[in-house]
Write a protein that holds these residues in place. Structure first.
Motif, PDB file in Angstrom:
ATOM      1  N   GLY A  12       0.796  -0.938  -0.032  1.00 19.80           N
ATOM      2  CA  GLY A  12       0.033  -0.172   0.123  1.00 19.80           C
ATOM      3  C   GLY A  12       0.837   1.333  -0.007  1.00 19.80           C
ATOM      4  O   GLY A  12       2.150   1.175  -0.277  1.00 19.80           O
ATOM      5  N   VAL A  13      -0.147   2.558   0.402  1.00 19.84           N
ATOM      6  CA  VAL A  13       1.048   3.548   0.336  1.00 19.84           C
ATOM      7  C   VAL A  13       2.169   3.617   1.536  1.00 19.84           C
ATOM      8  O   VAL A  13       3.371   4.130   1.014  1.00 19.84           O
ATOM      9  N   ALA A  17       5.889   3.786   0.110  1.00 22.70           N
ATOM     10  CA  ALA A  17       6.604   4.980   0.268  1.00 22.70           C
ATOM     11  C   ALA A  17       8.085   4.769   0.783  1.00 22.70           C
ATOM     12  O   ALA A  17       9.154   5.234   0.491  1.00 22.70           O
ATOM     13  N   SER A  42      -5.318   1.934   1.547  1.00 23.86           N
ATOM     14  CA  SER A  42      -4.857   2.959   0.357  1.00 23.86           C
ATOM     15  C   SER A  42      -5.504   3.284  -0.999  1.00 23.86           C
ATOM     16  O   SER A  42      -5.666   4.305  -1.267  1.00 23.86           O
ATOM     17  N   ARG A  43      -6.387   2.601  -1.261  1.00 22.43           N
ATOM     18  CA  ARG A  43      -7.444   2.750  -2.326  1.00 22.43           C
ATOM     19  C   ARG A  43      -8.879   3.302  -1.895  1.00 22.43           C
ATOM     20  O   ARG A  43      -9.583   3.349  -2.860  1.00 22.43           O
ATOM     21  N   PRO A 160      -5.098  10.188  -4.186  1.00 23.39           N
ATOM     22  CA  PRO A 160      -4.347   8.935  -3.575  1.00 23.39           C
ATOM     23  C   PRO A 160      -4.132   7.843  -4.637  1.00 23.39           C
ATOM     24  O   PRO A 160      -3.036   7.093  -4.377  1.00 23.39           O
ATOM     25  N   LEU A 163      -1.004   8.824  -6.374  1.00 26.99           N
ATOM     26  CA  LEU A 163       0.092   8.911  -5.397  1.00 26.99           C
ATOM     27  C   LEU A 163       0.725   7.319  -5.486  1.00 26.99           C
ATOM     28  O   LEU A 163       1.924   7.057  -5.870  1.00 26.99           O
ATOM     29  N   LEU A 164      -0.246   6.248  -5.326  1.00 28.00           N
ATOM     30  CA  LEU A 164       0.073   4.933  -5.171  1.00 28.00           C
ATOM     31  C   LEU A 164       0.662   4.305  -6.499  1.00 28.00           C
ATOM     32  O   LEU A 164       1.462   3.757  -6.532  1.00 28.00           O
ATOM     33  N   LEU A 167       4.252   5.833  -6.798  1.00 27.77           N
ATOM     34  CA  LEU A 167       5.270   5.208  -5.835  1.00 27.77           C
ATOM     35  C   LEU A 167       5.803   4.047  -6.383  1.00 27.77           C
ATOM     36  O   LEU A 167       6.747   3.593  -6.454  1.00 27.77           O
ATOM     37  N   TYR A 168       4.707   3.279  -7.217  1.00 28.35           N
ATOM     38  CA  TYR A 168       5.049   2.072  -7.833  1.00 28.35           C
ATOM     39  C   TYR A 168       5.831   2.434  -9.034  1.00 28.35           C
ATOM     40  O   TYR A 168       7.052   1.490  -8.956  1.00 28.35           O
ATOM     41  N   ILE A 336      -1.389   8.729   3.549  1.00 27.89           N
ATOM     42  CA  ILE A 336      -1.051   9.922   2.781  1.00 27.89           C
ATOM     43  C   ILE A 336      -0.495  11.097   3.224  1.00 27.89           C
ATOM     44  O   ILE A 336       0.599  11.296   2.669  1.00 27.89           O
ATOM     45  N   ALA A 339       3.306  10.327   3.736  1.00 30.11           N
ATOM     46  CA  ALA A 339       3.965   9.808   2.720  1.00 30.11           C
ATOM     47  C   ALA A 339       5.273  10.282   2.508  1.00 30.11           C
ATOM     48  O   ALA A 339       6.228   9.697   2.441  1.00 30.11           O
TER      49      ALA A 339
END
Length: 372
Positions: A12-13, A17, A42-43, A160, A163-164, A167-168, A336, A339
């Protein structure tokens, strides 16, 4: 096969992170995640980068939240430069509404007490209570029955999901290996580090980070870490797209970059049920119209429920195992907001194995004080 430096359980976030922060520092990282039907926070969140309300009773958490919010603009810019993904981040300030006199009085007392407990917050945490009339410059069209709210320039919002995704993407560019649909069934120490057993095989690394949200209830005790987390359900309504406005975000309702309004801010003890209920959807809709009467004829297009990961006191859990050196546990419901900190100061502390020394207030030991 060369052993990886870190194994992170949870994609997840929070986990991503930290993975991004470690990979940015040149370390090799493998992330194990569950399937898309997992109980993900996260979602399902509202995408607020929020300082207000954090750390009441634990000033250090408020300090971390404020420091993270201050770092968010550079963090978002860096991710966008690496990936080309716009996080839809903005920091125009935010308002936490008070719907009645009692809530307004309590909020002001809490913030005054919080500031007095920290010289950093006294100097840096800016907020102001505004009555309904004063708030209309920040929240045009605010309903007549709203008492007021606290305004702060530190608060903001992002997408969000973007953002995820960023990050991936950034982590993959840096060499992070991710394995979806690989739920960890067991964690154990080996002669050279740690092993995670999954239905798709086992994975090993020198050190392991548990960022598995509610999965900590099962996995954390295997490495002498705290399992003191529980689910709190939140339900969200989404409206059809409306013309963009100048309204600042609030925890109760915010307009997204695409135009729809997210309506939420519920806290329910519903176990692992992430469903939605007609009664709560009606309550949320009524509150939204009370806040913005012009939304009365707006259509609702979607709803969802998601599970927040909460500790007993609502503050983050950051700890290093004393029985299994090299194992760490990180858990919070503000992934979030935090992060930028998770990718920065927290991942640095884990990298240098000084998590316990740097952030002792957040150890799970605080939940296991022997009775006297």
């Amino acid at each position: 096969m060369t052993q990886r430096d870190f194994l992170i359980v949870g994609g997840g976030v929070v986990g991503m992170a930290v993975a991004y922060g470690l990979a940015r520092a040149g370390l090799s990282v493998t992330v194990l995640d569950e399937s898309d039907d997992a109980l993900r926070a996260s979602r399902g969140n509202a995408g607020l980068v929020w300082v207000q309300g954090k750390g009441v009773g634990m000033p250090r958490y408020a300090e971390l939240s404020l420091e993270a919010a201050k770092a968010w603009a550079d963090f978002a810019r860096e991710l966008t430069e690496r990936t080309g993904i716009d996080l839809e981040y903005e920091q125009r300030g935010g308002v936490d509404l008070c719907l009645d006199v009692e809530e307004a009085h309590s909020r002001q007392q809490e913030y005054t007490t919080l500031q007095s407990a920290s010289s950093f917050l006294t100097q840096e945490f800016r907020w102001e209570y505004l009555d309904r009339k004063a708030l209309t410059s920040y929240l045009p069209g605010l309903g007549e029955t709203v008492q007021g709210g606290t305004w702060s320039p530190h608060d903001g919002q992002c997408n969000p999901l973007y953002l995820l995704r960023a990050l991936y993407t950034a982590s993959h560019f840096l060499g992070v290996e991710t394995h979806p649909a690989s739920p960890v069934e067991r964690l154990e120490a080996t002669a050279s580090g740690f092993r995670a057993r999954t239905p798709r095989g086992h994975f090993e690394a020198e050190r392991v980070i548990l960022a598995a949200g509610l999965g900590a209830q099962t996995l954390a005790p295997m490495l002498g870490l705290s399992d003191a987390v529980h689910p709190v359900r939140g339900q969200v309504l989404v409206t059809e797209r409306r013309p963009p406005g100048a309204r600042l975000p609030t925890p109760q309702i915010r307009q997204t970059a695409s135009g729809g309004y997210l309506i939420g801010d519920t806290h329910e003890d519903a176990g692992l049920d992430k469903g939605v209920t007609l009664a709560m959807m009606q309550t949320l809709a009524d509150k939204a119209v009370r806040i913005y009467p012009d939304l009365a004829e707006t259509r609702l297009v979607r709803s969802w429920g998601a599970l927040r990961v909460m500790t007993p006191d609502g503050n983050p859990l950051y700890e290093a195992s004393s029985s299994h050196p090299g194992a760490y546990n990180i858990n919070c419901h503000s992934g979030i907001t935090l992060a930028a900190f998770h990718a920065g100061g927290l991942s640095d502390a884990i990298r240098d194995d000084r998590l316990g020394q740097s952030f002792p207030q957040f150890s799970g030991a605080r939940f296991h004080v022997p009775a006297t």
